[in-house]
Design an enzyme around this catalytic site. Structure first.
Site, mmCIF file in Angstrom:
data_model
loop_
_atom_site.group_PDB
_atom_site.id
_atom_site.type_symbol
_atom_site.label_atom_id
_atom_site.label_comp_id
_atom_site.label_asym_id
_atom_site.label_seq_id
_atom_site.Cartn_x
_atom_site.Cartn_y
_atom_site.Cartn_z
ATOM 1 N N HIS A 1 0.884 -1.171 0.000
ATOM 2 C CA HIS A 1 0.000 0.000 0.000
ATOM 3 C C HIS A 1 0.923 1.222 0.000
ATOM 4 O O HIS A 1 2.008 1.188 0.578
ATOM 5 C CB HIS A 1 -0.844 0.108 1.275
ATOM 6 C CG HIS A 1 -1.744 -1.050 1.558
ATOM 7 N ND1 HIS A 1 -1.302 -2.192 2.168
ATOM 8 C CD2 HIS A 1 -3.072 -1.215 1.371
ATOM 9 C CE1 HIS A 1 -2.323 -3.025 2.327
ATOM 10 N NE2 HIS A 1 -3.408 -2.466 1.849
ATOM 11 N N ASP B 1 2.206 1.964 3.413
ATOM 12 C CA ASP B 1 3.141 1.012 4.035
ATOM 13 C C ASP B 1 4.566 1.447 3.755
ATOM 14 O O ASP B 1 5.444 1.377 4.609
ATOM 15 C CB ASP B 1 3.048 -0.395 3.418
ATOM 16 C CG ASP B 1 1.680 -0.980 3.428
ATOM 17 O OD1 ASP B 1 0.912 -0.638 4.330
ATOM 18 O OD2 ASP B 1 1.387 -1.778 2.511
ATOM 19 N N GLU C 1 -10.710 -7.036 -4.360
ATOM 20 C CA GLU C 1 -10.487 -8.081 -3.348
ATOM 21 C C GLU C 1 -11.713 -8.196 -2.448
ATOM 22 O O GLU C 1 -11.985 -7.311 -1.634
ATOM 23 C CB GLU C 1 -9.243 -7.736 -2.528
ATOM 24 C CG GLU C 1 -8.906 -8.802 -1.493
ATOM 25 C CD GLU C 1 -7.599 -8.515 -0.767
ATOM 26 O OE1 GLU C 1 -6.663 -7.975 -1.388
ATOM 27 O OE2 GLU C 1 -7.527 -8.832 0.425
HETATM 28 C C1 XLS Z 1 -7.265 -6.860 4.501
HETATM 29 C C2 XLS Z 1 -6.866 -7.022 3.104
HETATM 30 C C3 XLS Z 1 -5.733 -6.145 2.649
HETATM 31 C C4 XLS Z 1 -5.642 -6.145 1.147
HETATM 32 C C5 XLS Z 1 -4.888 -5.004 0.571
HETATM 33 O O1 XLS Z 1 -7.988 -7.656 5.084
HETATM 34 O O2 XLS Z 1 -6.572 -8.374 2.896
HETATM 35 O O3 XLS Z 1 -4.548 -6.557 3.225
HETATM 36 O O4 XLS Z 1 -5.075 -7.320 0.669
HETATM 37 O O5 XLS Z 1 -5.473 -3.782 0.856
HETATM 38 NI NI NI Z 2 -5.622 -9.230 1.241
HETATM 39 NI NI NI Z 3 -7.302 -9.800 4.715
#
Ligand code: XLS
Ligand code: NI
Ligand code: NI
Length: 436
Positions: free
Chosen positions: A101, A104, A232
Site C-alpha cells: 500500500h 506502508d 479483493e
Molecule cells: C485486509 C486485506 C488487505 C488487502 C490489501 O484484510 O486483505 O490486506 O489485501 O489492501
Molecule cells: Ni488481502
Molecule cells: Ni485480509
C-alpha cells in the site's frame, strides 16, 4: 548498509529429509512440475504491510514485533531504509514479487502534496532495489482505510471531499505502481460498506464506488498502465458489511456497472471463510466468469472470528487452491501473495523467515499433489462420468439450448423414473488421501 538479518543465510532447498528449520523441504524454485518451474507456477509475493509494517498487535494488546532496523519514526530516511530491508528479506527468502500500500512504504503526512513527495522518495529506492535484485512488483494499492478521514469510507464516504481525497490518493498510487512496473493494482474496499443502515444510502454509495472505479479505468488508459486491476472481496471487518462481500457480490457489482471487462478478483482465503465459503468455492465462482486474477495466500482460525491472516500450512487447502490454478491454466499477472503475519507471540525477525518458508513449502506440496491428482485422472474421470447424461440425448439438447418444458415432459413420459448413481463422496475423499 549493515545487514538486517546478519545470521540468516540465503534459504536453500534441502529436501523432505532435512531437519534444518531455515531450509525448504518442498519448494525447489527451478524444479519442473507439470511442465513449468515451481517458481513460475507459484509466483510468490511478500506483503510489505505485514512483513515490514505489522507490529503484531491484536484487539486486546499492542505490538510486540522486534524490528531492530526500524527507528519507529515517520522519517523518509527510515522508510527508505525499511525498503532496503524488504529487498534483503526477499533475496534471502528467494521470493520474486512483493505487494504494498502507498502508506506502508512511505509515511502519511496529513498533507497530500507532502505525502506524495515522500512516496516518490521511497519509490526511488524501491526502483533501484528492483533493478539491483530483479525483484518485481506484483501489485500496488492505496491505503484508504487507516486514516481517520476514511472512518466512514473512502469511495463510499458520505462526504464528497473525502471521496476526492481518496481519488487523489489512488491516482498517485497508480502512478507509482506504473513507475515500478507493477503487474497489477488492487482495490480492497476496507471501509467501503457501512456500520449501520440507519445512516446509510446504499444505492448512492454503490453508484459512487462504481463512478470511482470508472475514473480509475480512465486514468489507467491515460497513463498507459497495462497492469491488471483486481477487486479483493471481504464480507466485513472493519465495516459491518462491505459491498465487495464475496466473489459473487463483486461479480454482480462489476457486471451491473459495466466494469467486468476491466477487473479480475484477488481472492483471499481468510476473507472467503469469513464470508462463509471455502476458498475453493470462491475460486470456482471467479473462474466461471473468467475473473480469477490473483490470490492473497493466508488462512484463518476456525476458533477465532476475525481476519487472523495466518500463514497457510494445511496441505488440503494448498492442494485445493493449486488444483483450481492448474485447471484454469495458471496465473498470468497474478500470484500467491502472502497476505499473512506472524502470531503476536512470534515477534523475532527470524519468525518472518519461518512463516514464509512454511507457506512456500505448503504451496509447493499442494502444487505437486494437485499435479499428481490431475495426472492420475480418476477424480476428473469420476466427475465427467457423473454428468455423462448431459453428453448425449436429452441432456446434450439441454446444453445446446432450445429445449422446452414440453420436451422435458415428453421425455419423462416416455422414459419413466430416472436411474441415478451414488455421489461417492467418501470414496473420493479416500482417493484424495492417497495423494496427501
Ligand atoms: C485486509 C486485506 C488487505 C488487502 C490489501 O484484510 O486483505 O490486506 O489485501 O489492501
Ligand atoms: Ni488481502
Ligand atoms: Ni485480509
Amino acid at each position: 548498509m549493515a545487514e538486517a538479518f546478519p545470521d540468516i543465510p540465503k534459504i536453500q532447498y534441502e529436501g523432505p529429509k532435512s531437519k534444518n528449520p531455515l531450509a525448504f523441504k518442498h519448494y525447489n524454485a527451478d524444479e519442473v512440475v507439470a511442465g513449468k518451474k515451481m517458481k513460475d507456477h507459484l509466483r510468490f509475493g511478500v506483503a510489505y504491510w505485514h512483513a515490514m509494517r505489522n507490529t503484531l498487535s491484536d484487539p486486546f494488546g499492542g505490538g510486540t514485533a522486534q524490528r531492530p532496523w526500524d527507528d519507529g519514526s515517520d522519517s523518509i530516511a527510515n522508510a527508505q531504509n525499511r525498503a532496503r530491508v524488504m529487498f534483503e528479506f526477499m533475496e534471502k527468502l528467494g521470493v520474486d514479487y512483493y505487494c504494498f500500500h502507498d502508506r506502508d512504504v512511505a509515511p502519511e503526512l496529513n498533507d497530500l502534496a507532502a505525502s506524495n513527495k515522500a512516496l516518490d522518495a521511497v519509490a526511488d529506492v524501491l526502483l533501484s532495489e528492483q533493478q539491483r535484485t530483479g525483484k518485481k512488483l506484483l501489485w500496488g494499492t492505496a491505503c484508504l482505510f487507516s486514516h481517520a478521514r476514511y472512518c466512514q469510507g473512502a469511495a463510499t464516504s458520505p462526504n464528497a471531499h473525502v471521496y476526492a481525497y481518496a481519488g487523489a490518493q489512488v491516482k498517485k498510487a497508480m502512478d507509482v505502481t506504473h513507475r515500478l512496473g507493477g503487474e497489477g493494482y488492487t482495490f480492497w474496499g476496507g471501509r467501503e460498506g457501512y456500520a449501520t443502515l440507519w445512516n446509510t444510502n446504499q444505492k448512492r454509495e454503490m453508484d459512487h464506488l462504481a463512478a470511482f472505479l470508472h475514473m480509475a479505468v480512465d486514468y489507467k488508459k491515460k497513463i498507459g498502465f497495462k497492469g491488471q486491476f483486481y477487486i479483493e472481496p471481504k464480507p466485513r471487518e472493519p465495516s459491518t458489511h462491505q459491498y465487495d462481500s464475496d466473489a459473487a457480490a463483486c461479480l454482480n457489482f462489476l457486471r451491473q456497472y459495466d466494469l467486468l471487462e476491466h477487473f479480475k478478483l484477488n481472492l483471499e482465503t481468510n476473507h472467503a471463510t469469513l464470508a462463509g465459503h471455502t476458498m475453493r468455492h470462491e475460486m470456482q465462482v471467479a473462474i466461471a466468469s473468467n475473473a480469477l486474477g490473483s490470490v492473497d495466500a493466508n488462512t484463518g482460525d476456525t476458533l477465532i472470528g476475525w481476519d487472523t491472516d495466518q500463514f497457510p500450512t494445511n496441505f488440503y487447502l494448498t492442494t485445493e487452491i493449486m488444483l483450481e490454478i492448474l485447471k484454469m491454466g495458471g496465473f498470468t499477472t497474478g500470484g500467491l501473495n502472502f497476505d499473512a503475519k506472524c502470531r503476536r507471540e512470534s515477534f523475532e525477525p527470524v519468525d518472518l523467515f519461518h512463516a514464509h518458508i512454511g507457506g512456500m513449502d505448503a504451496f509447493a506440496r499442494g502444487l505437486k499433489i494437485a499435479a499428481a491428482i490431475i495426472e492420475d485422472g480418476r477424480l476428473d474421470g469420476f466427475i465427467k462420468q457423473r454428468y455423462s447424461t448431459f453428453d448425449n440425448g436429452i441432456g446434450a439438447k439441454v446444453e445446446a439450448g432450445g429445449v422446452t418444458f414440453d420436451d422435458l415432459e415428453a421425455h419423462t413420459l416416455a422414459n419413466g423414473e430416472p436411474l441415478i448413481g451414488s455421489g461417492r463422496q467418501e470414496m473420493l475423499e479416500n482417493l484424495i488421501n492417497e495423494f496427501i
